[in-house]
Scaffold this motif. Structure first.
Motif, PDB file in Angstrom:
ATOM      1  N   GLU A 156      36.296  55.061  16.411  1.00 22.09           N
ATOM      2  CA  GLU A 156      36.586  56.288  16.565  1.00 22.09           C
ATOM      3  C   GLU A 156      38.112  56.653  16.387  1.00 22.09           C
ATOM      4  O   GLU A 156      38.464  57.509  15.764  1.00 22.09           O
ATOM      5  N   THR A 157      38.883  55.788  16.855  1.00 25.09           N
ATOM      6  CA  THR A 157      40.484  56.157  16.759  1.00 25.09           C
ATOM      7  C   THR A 157      40.850  55.608  15.614  1.00 25.09           C
ATOM      8  O   THR A 157      41.942  56.117  15.102  1.00 25.09           O
ATOM      9  N   GLN A 158      40.426  54.605  14.962  1.00 26.08           N
ATOM     10  CA  GLN A 158      40.510  54.268  13.704  1.00 26.08           C
ATOM     11  C   GLN A 158      40.464  55.439  12.586  1.00 26.08           C
ATOM     12  O   GLN A 158      41.027  55.446  11.650  1.00 26.08           O
ATOM     13  N   GLU A 159      39.172  55.989  12.742  1.00 28.58           N
ATOM     14  CA  GLU A 159      38.823  57.079  11.934  1.00 28.58           C
ATOM     15  C   GLU A 159      39.774  58.342  11.960  1.00 28.58           C
ATOM     16  O   GLU A 159      40.087  58.849  11.199  1.00 28.58           O
ATOM     17  N   GLN A 160      39.991  58.477  13.592  1.00 31.42           N
ATOM     18  CA  GLN A 160      41.139  59.772  13.783  1.00 31.42           C
ATOM     19  C   GLN A 160      42.441  59.269  13.072  1.00 31.42           C
ATOM     20  O   GLN A 160      43.092  60.403  12.540  1.00 31.42           O
ATOM     21  N   ALA A 161      42.890  58.279  12.877  1.00 27.26           N
ATOM     22  CA  ALA A 161      44.080  57.804  12.276  1.00 27.26           C
ATOM     23  C   ALA A 161      44.100  58.178  10.730  1.00 27.26           C
ATOM     24  O   ALA A 161      45.061  58.688  10.284  1.00 27.26           O
ATOM     25  N   ILE A 162      43.175  57.770  10.360  1.00 27.40           N
ATOM     26  CA  ILE A 162      42.869  58.394   8.626  1.00 27.40           C
ATOM     27  C   ILE A 162      42.882  59.740   8.448  1.00 27.40           C
ATOM     28  O   ILE A 162      43.647  60.276   7.709  1.00 27.40           O
ATOM     29  N   GLU A 163      42.267  60.312   9.365  1.00 30.59           N
ATOM     30  CA  GLU A 163      42.135  62.197   9.299  1.00 30.59           C
ATOM     31  C   GLU A 163      43.419  62.540   9.843  1.00 30.59           C
ATOM     32  O   GLU A 163      43.898  63.724   8.987  1.00 30.59           O
ATOM     33  N   ALA A 164      44.427  62.257  10.500  1.00 28.30           N
ATOM     34  CA  ALA A 164      45.494  62.669  10.921  1.00 28.30           C
ATOM     35  C   ALA A 164      46.796  62.502   9.865  1.00 28.30           C
ATOM     36  O   ALA A 164      47.669  63.212  10.010  1.00 28.30           O
TER      37      ALA A 164
END
Length: 334
Positions: free
Chosen positions: A236-244
């Motif tokens: 979930e935090t890896q996905e957030q990193a891409i989105e940010a």
């Protein structure tokens, strides 16, 4: 001498064992402090670190101490030197060593992983991976030079310039180190996200972080950052990193995920934003820079150390029984 021995998966014992014998190219070090990190949690639970740890073994790959004995071929160190140790030992002969990527060495060994480390009163290491430390760096702080060097290596893999805005996802010890190191490398705005209001407040009020986000309460900005450091290792935090990230952004995947974990990624977004997604593994040739950052006052490490343990207290920490730890170090010697 006293040693904390990993005797089997999820089992440790304090034992009296013989002091190690010094080979010609090695030094013997009297341990002062040894750090505890996520790798030690993994090894305790039977998971791999930079390499596999096969019991019985003494963990402890983050160390500081004093040289107690030098091998016959050692010329760069002497008895009494204050030192820290880069645990990673490269073969120098494989394809990756020959192409200047030693961190990918096919035959990697490591102090505190594949050979006994600092959770004992004396340990040995090749002189080639032992670094003198100046008198104005405490032994407690010096035990953190190895984790500092891992973060420094990660930053060195990026294209870092002052105009950038950076976000560090994860308020663990490494995430907090990244927040300071990015500032030291000149990034003008560094933000931090996590779950601990105490850690987030500390980094915002005393350690130079611009904005903080408790992701239990708020969502991270989207399309906002030139650099995002993922220092958690969860899908979930890896996905957030891409989105940010915004267009032209860089994502450093630093957090150690479970070996079987995967995360979802919008491939068009990677294409359209022209993103760079970079992995980072261990710490090649980063100790001198790490020592310099610490000595120059660019990093405040001791503020982040929350627990000082004895050998007898380590296993409870690795079992997860001690809560609220930011960073734990073990006082091994006087």
């Amino acid at each position: 001498m006293k040693a904390l021995v990993l005797t089997a998966t999820k089992k440790m014992e304090v034992q009296d064992i013989d002091q190690p014998t010094v080979k010609p190219n090695e030094v013997k070090i009297q341990t002062k402090y040894a750090g505890i990190c996520g790798t030690d949690h993994a090894l305790y639970n039977g998971l791999p670190g930079s390499a596999d740890a096969v019991p019985p073994i003494v963990l402890g790959h983050e160390n500081s101490g004093v040289v107690a004995e030098v091998g016959s071929d050692v010329t760069n160190l002497k008895v009494g030197d204050r030192v820290t140790v880069d645990p990673n030992i490269y073969c120098g002969q494989c394809f990756y060593c020959h192409t200047d990527r030693p961190e990918l060495c096919d035959n990697l060994s490591a102090v505190g992983v594949t050979r006994n480390g600092g959770l004992e009163e004396f340990f040995t290491a090749p002189a080639s991976v032992v670094y003198p430390i100046p008198d104005d760096i405490s032994f407690k702080a010096a035990a953190a030079i190895e984790p500092i060097s891992c973060a420094v290596h990660g930053v060195q893999l990026l294209n870092v310039t002052p105009y950038q805005r950076a976000l560090v996802i994860g308020d663990g010890f490494e995430g907090q180190l990244f927040a300071q190191i990015l500032q030291a490398y000149g990034v003008h705005q560094v933000d931090l996200s996590g779950h601990s209001d105490k850690k987030l407040d500390l980094n915002r009020t005393k350690l130079g972080v611009t904005n903080t986000y408790n992701t239990n309460e708020v969502s991270l900005p989207i399309n906002a950052y030139d650099i995002v450091i993922e220092a958690v290792g969860r899908p979930e935090t890896q996905e957030q990193a891409i989105e940010a990230t915004r267009k032209g952004g860089q994502v450093l995947m630093f957090g150690v995920g479970a070996p079987d974990a995967h995360f979802a990624m919008n491939t068009y977004e990677v294409y359209q934003k022209q993103l760079t997604i970079q992995g980072s593994f261990i710490n090649p040739n980063a100790f001198e820079d790490s020592i310099a950052l610490l000595q120059g006052g660019k990093l405040d490490v001791e503020t982040l150390i929350s627990n000082e343990l004895s050998l007898n207290e380590v296993e409870e920490v690795l079992q997860g029984k001690v809560k609220g730890i930011s960073k734990a170090v073990v006082k091994v010697g006087d």
